[in-house]
Design a protein around this motif. Structure first.
Motif, PDB file in Angstrom:
ATOM      1  N   ARG A   7     114.335  -1.361  18.126  1.00 57.22           N
ATOM      2  CA  ARG A   7     113.260  -2.028  17.367  1.00 57.22           C
ATOM      3  C   ARG A   7     111.966  -1.228  17.270  1.00 57.22           C
ATOM      4  O   ARG A   7     110.922  -1.778  16.963  1.00 57.22           O
ATOM      5  N   ARG A   8     112.037   0.108  17.564  1.00 55.04           N
ATOM      6  CA  ARG A   8     110.830   0.920  17.383  1.00 55.04           C
ATOM      7  C   ARG A   8     110.526   0.980  15.887  1.00 55.04           C
ATOM      8  O   ARG A   8     111.412   1.132  15.061  1.00 55.04           O
ATOM      9  N   ARG A   9     109.232   0.883  15.540  1.00 54.37           N
ATOM     10  CA  ARG A   9     108.794   0.864  14.144  1.00 54.37           C
ATOM     11  C   ARG A   9     108.272   2.252  13.783  1.00 54.37           C
ATOM     12  O   ARG A   9     107.261   2.693  14.310  1.00 54.37           O
ATOM     13  N   VAL A  10     109.015   2.916  12.864  1.00 55.38           N
ATOM     14  CA  VAL A  10     108.782   4.347  12.624  1.00 55.38           C
ATOM     15  C   VAL A  10     108.510   4.599  11.139  1.00 55.38           C
ATOM     16  O   VAL A  10     109.238   4.118  10.276  1.00 55.38           O
ATOM     17  N   VAL A  11     107.465   5.387  10.864  1.00 52.35           N
ATOM     18  CA  VAL A  11     107.246   5.916   9.514  1.00 52.35           C
ATOM     19  C   VAL A  11     107.809   7.334   9.469  1.00 52.35           C
ATOM     20  O   VAL A  11     107.491   8.157  10.329  1.00 52.35           O
ATOM     21  N   VAL A  12     108.658   7.612   8.478  1.00 58.01           N
ATOM     22  CA  VAL A  12     109.195   8.959   8.253  1.00 58.01           C
ATOM     23  C   VAL A  12     108.755   9.389   6.862  1.00 58.01           C
ATOM     24  O   VAL A  12     109.036   8.697   5.874  1.00 58.01           O
ATOM     25  N   THR A  13     108.059  10.527   6.762  1.00 58.56           N
ATOM     26  CA  THR A  13     107.677  11.021   5.429  1.00 58.56           C
ATOM     27  C   THR A  13     108.729  12.018   4.928  1.00 58.56           C
ATOM     28  O   THR A  13     109.476  12.600   5.715  1.00 58.56           O
ATOM     29  N   GLY A  20     115.010  14.590   5.948  1.00 60.37           N
ATOM     30  CA  GLY A  20     114.505  13.219   6.049  1.00 60.37           C
ATOM     31  C   GLY A  20     115.612  12.176   5.983  1.00 60.37           C
ATOM     32  O   GLY A  20     115.586  11.175   6.711  1.00 60.37           O
ATOM     33  N   THR A  21     116.597  12.394   5.122  1.00 60.42           N
ATOM     34  CA  THR A  21     117.714  11.451   5.001  1.00 60.42           C
ATOM     35  C   THR A  21     118.490  11.372   6.317  1.00 60.42           C
ATOM     36  O   THR A  21     118.847  10.280   6.796  1.00 60.42           O
ATOM     37  N   ALA A  22     118.738  12.545   6.914  1.00 64.26           N
ATOM     38  CA  ALA A  22     119.485  12.570   8.181  1.00 64.26           C
ATOM     39  C   ALA A  22     118.662  11.943   9.304  1.00 64.26           C
ATOM     40  O   ALA A  22     119.200  11.209  10.146  1.00 64.26           O
ATOM     41  N   VAL A  23     117.353  12.215   9.316  1.00 64.18           N
ATOM     42  CA  VAL A  23     116.489  11.649  10.360  1.00 64.18           C
ATOM     43  C   VAL A  23     116.472  10.126  10.243  1.00 64.18           C
ATOM     44  O   VAL A  23     116.637   9.401  11.226  1.00 64.18           O
ATOM     45  N   VAL A  85     106.828  10.299  11.924  1.00 60.78           N
ATOM     46  CA  VAL A  85     107.491  11.599  11.762  1.00 60.78           C
ATOM     47  C   VAL A  85     106.952  12.241  10.494  1.00 60.78           C
ATOM     48  O   VAL A  85     107.249  11.799   9.381  1.00 60.78           O
ATOM     49  N   ASN A  86     106.118  13.260  10.676  1.00 59.28           N
ATOM     50  CA  ASN A  86     105.577  14.004   9.531  1.00 59.28           C
ATOM     51  C   ASN A  86     106.601  15.058   9.135  1.00 59.28           C
ATOM     52  O   ASN A  86     106.612  16.174   9.678  1.00 59.28           O
ATOM     53  N   ASN A  87     107.471  14.678   8.208  1.00 56.82           N
ATOM     54  CA  ASN A  87     108.587  15.551   7.820  1.00 56.82           C
ATOM     55  C   ASN A  87     108.436  16.114   6.403  1.00 56.82           C
ATOM     56  O   ASN A  87     108.984  17.170   6.109  1.00 56.82           O
ATOM     57  N   ALA A  88     107.674  15.444   5.539  1.00 54.76           N
ATOM     58  CA  ALA A  88     107.561  15.929   4.148  1.00 54.76           C
ATOM     59  C   ALA A  88     107.006  17.344   4.149  1.00 54.76           C
ATOM     60  O   ALA A  88     106.131  17.690   4.946  1.00 54.76           O
TER      61      ALA A  88
END
Ligand code: NAD
Length: 245
Positions: A7-13, A20-23, A85-88
């Motif tokens: 239930r961790r609330r995560v923003v992935v860019t 990003g899709t795999a993450v 997660v700053n991935n963009a």
């Protein structure tokens, strides 16, 4: 769904790109709820209904209002925020003279300014979260390559930003770490002649292959979870053994 990221609330860019899709898939499988952020035009083309726990938001990270928009959506759709997660990122293959100011700004805006703005503007929300953590997706390019000075500088800056955030936000309980992927087989390798360089280099690596998006996803999940709870300010190279320092 329970799991290491229960239930961790995560923003992935950059969540609809190769890594990003795999993450996003890995974090969902590990029990997280994810706000998947990508460019509005990319999100519009992405029509499939996602699995439970996935929320998709079209936000251009070059827009100065992006952090406010993302914070609002995290509160509304996830009920808060525990991890970012700053991935963009965008790549630019060009000679030094071809790096005009406009192209430099585009790369630095997405790869460095956006993570800075998000860290600055989401820090309070994160600090109020559960076991909060930031992971910044840097690159083996922090070591410096020919033909991509803006990209390399942006990722070097992001690595140092990560260390600064670890010191700045650590006392508030927020960890910050970086991953530095080597050549990972995603659409990003289709920029310029990068794919042929990557395939040539991969044949010489200790592990003799390109990386896969899943190789990066597993490391990010670990860095967000309790098992890395005493790890901050670090950079983890996921590169088949290219960097051995
Ligand atoms: P990708 O091009 O497949 O994905 C990047 C994503 O970022 C895309 O979905 C794109 O739409 C999104 N994005 C770009 N500009 C944006 C903006 N203004 N607003 C919102 N979203 C935006 O690339 P990838 O290989 O999945 O790369 C992901 C991260 O990994 C990047 O930061 C990249 O620099 C880093 N990285 C990739 C490799 C590699 O070999 N593929 C190596 C090292 C580091």
């Amino acid at each position: 769904m329970s799991g290491p990221l229960d239930r961790r609330r995560v923003v992935v860019t950059g969540a609809l790109g190769g890594i990003g899709t795999a993450v996003t898939a890995r974090l969902l499988a590990d029990g997280a709820q994810v706000l998947a952020v990508d460019r509005p035009d990319v999100v519009r083309q992405h029509r499939e209904p996602g699995p439970p726990g996935l929320h998709v938001a079209g936000v251009d990270l070059r827009d100065p209002r992006a952090p406010t928009e993302i914070a609002g959506q995290a509160l509304e759709r996830l009920g808060g925020l525990d991890a970012l997660v700053n991935n963009a990122g965008i790549e630019l293959r060009a000679s030094l003279p071809d790096h005009d100011d406009e192209r430099w700004d585009a790369v630095l805006d997405v790869n460095l300014r956006a993570p800075f703005r998000l860290a600055r503007d989401l820090a309070d929300l994160l600090a109020a979260g559960r076991s909060p953590a930031v992971v910044n997706v840097c690159s083996i390019a922090v070591t410096g390559f020919a033909g991509q000075v803006a990209y390399d500088a942006s990722k070097g800056g992001l690595l140092t930003l990560t260390r600064s955030l670890a010191v700045e936000l650590g006392p508030r309980g927020v960890r910050a770490n970086a991953v530095c992927p080597g050549f990972i087989d995603t659409p990003m390798l289709d920029e310029g002649e990068l794919r042929s360089i990557a395939e040539r280099v991969a044949r010489t690596l200790p592990l003799r292959r390109l990386g896969r998006p899943d190789d990066v996803a597993g490391a990010i999940s670990w860095l967000l979870g309790e098992d890395s709870g005493y790890v901050t300010g670090q950079s983890l190279f996921i590169d088949g053994g290219m960097n051995r320092q």
